[in-house]
Scaffold this active site. Structure first.
Site, PDB file in Angstrom:
ATOM      1  N   ASP A   1       0.574  -8.054  -3.117  1.00  0.00           N
ATOM      2  CA  ASP A   1       0.940  -7.071  -4.138  1.00  0.00           C
ATOM      3  C   ASP A   1       2.432  -7.146  -4.468  1.00  0.00           C
ATOM      4  OD1 ASP A   1       2.170  -5.785  -1.991  1.00  0.00           O
ATOM      5  OD2 ASP A   1       0.900  -4.012  -2.069  1.00  0.00           O
TER       6      ASP A   1
ATOM      7  N   GLU B   1       7.632  -8.399   2.901  1.00  0.00           N
ATOM      8  CA  GLU B   1       6.647  -9.068   2.040  1.00  0.00           C
ATOM      9  C   GLU B   1       6.683 -10.577   2.285  1.00  0.00           C
ATOM     10  OE1 GLU B   1       4.384  -7.604   0.259  1.00  0.00           O
ATOM     11  OE2 GLU B   1       5.150  -5.638  -0.296  1.00  0.00           O
TER      12      GLU B   1
ATOM     13  N   ASP C   1       0.777  -8.042   3.092  1.00  0.00           N
ATOM     14  CA  ASP C   1       1.501  -6.897   2.552  1.00  0.00           C
ATOM     15  C   ASP C   1       2.657  -6.565   3.473  1.00  0.00           C
ATOM     16  OD1 ASP C   1       2.080  -4.902   0.717  1.00  0.00           O
ATOM     17  OD2 ASP C   1       0.708  -3.446   1.596  1.00  0.00           O
ATOM     18  N   GLY C   2       3.674  -5.940   2.900  1.00  0.00           N
ATOM     19  CA  GLY C   2       4.830  -5.480   3.660  1.00  0.00           C
ATOM     20  C   GLY C   2       5.062  -4.008   3.395  1.00  0.00           C
TER      21      GLY C   2
ATOM     22  N   HIS D   1      -2.182  -0.568  -3.563  1.00  0.00           N
ATOM     23  CA  HIS D   1      -2.771   0.780  -3.496  1.00  0.00           C
ATOM     24  C   HIS D   1      -3.723   1.020  -4.666  1.00  0.00           C
ATOM     25  CE1 HIS D   1       0.311   1.263  -0.466  1.00  0.00           C
ATOM     26  NE2 HIS D   1       1.202   0.899  -1.370  1.00  0.00           N
TER      27      HIS D   1
ATOM     28  N   ASP E   1      -2.028  -3.303   4.122  1.00  0.00           N
ATOM     29  CA  ASP E   1      -1.092  -2.192   4.033  1.00  0.00           C
ATOM     30  C   ASP E   1      -1.164  -1.336   5.298  1.00  0.00           C
ATOM     31  OD1 ASP E   1       0.773  -0.380   2.502  1.00  0.00           O
ATOM     32  OD2 ASP E   1      -0.915   0.988   2.792  1.00  0.00           O
TER      33      ASP E   1
END
Length: 147
Positions: free
Chosen positions: A69, A47, A9-10, A124, A134
């Site tokens: 994501d 990302e 994740d970024g 999320h 995250d």
């Protein structure tokens, strides 16, 4: 061949702004967390960096499932955009230049020897590994935001 999962994740405050990425590599029940960031970057770059760093940590050819994501990253692979961009000399279908070519080229090199599958998950949304990544990414982002 080893079956490895890369969860990535970024995060970014502002676009551009301070950003971070978080990765969990999982193999046979063992996990390795990696993270990093930059003072002035974009969310898409973070990302991409997460996925790149995950691949660059692998020492041998593996079956790799990347869970992200980022539709930007997953769709570029799964929908063939990346291949098309390369064939068109890094131009999109509308003729505009592709952004982040340096990172796309680095990703191609990093995943070249592996068997790769990309899976998109909603961010999320309670996915255990995505939530952990995250937190890593936000922590790195915050380090750069406060420096």
């Amino acid at each position: 061949m080893k079956k490895v999962n890369i969860y990535s994740d970024g995060a970014c405050s502002g676009n551009p702004g301070p950003g971070g990425y978080g990765i969990i590599l999982e193999y046979n029940g063992n996990e390795l967390e990696l993270s990093g960031g930059e003072k002035n970057t974009t969310n898409n770059r973070m990302e991409l960096m997460g996925v790149i760093v995950g691949f660059e940590a692998l020492k041998e050819k593996c079956d790799v499932t990347v869970t992200t994501d980022s539709k930007y990253v997953a769709d570029a692979i799964n929908k063939g955009w990346l291949s098309s961009w390369q064939k068109k000399n890094w131009k999109k279908s509308d003729g505009k230049p592709v952004l982040n070519v340096d990172l796309w080229e680095r990703l191609l090199k990093a995943m070249d020897k592996h068997n790769v599958k990309f899976v998109h998950v909603l961010g999320h949304n309670g996915h255990e590994y995505n939530e952990r990544c995250d937190k890593l990414a936000v922590s790195e982002r915050d380090k750069f935001a406060n420096s």
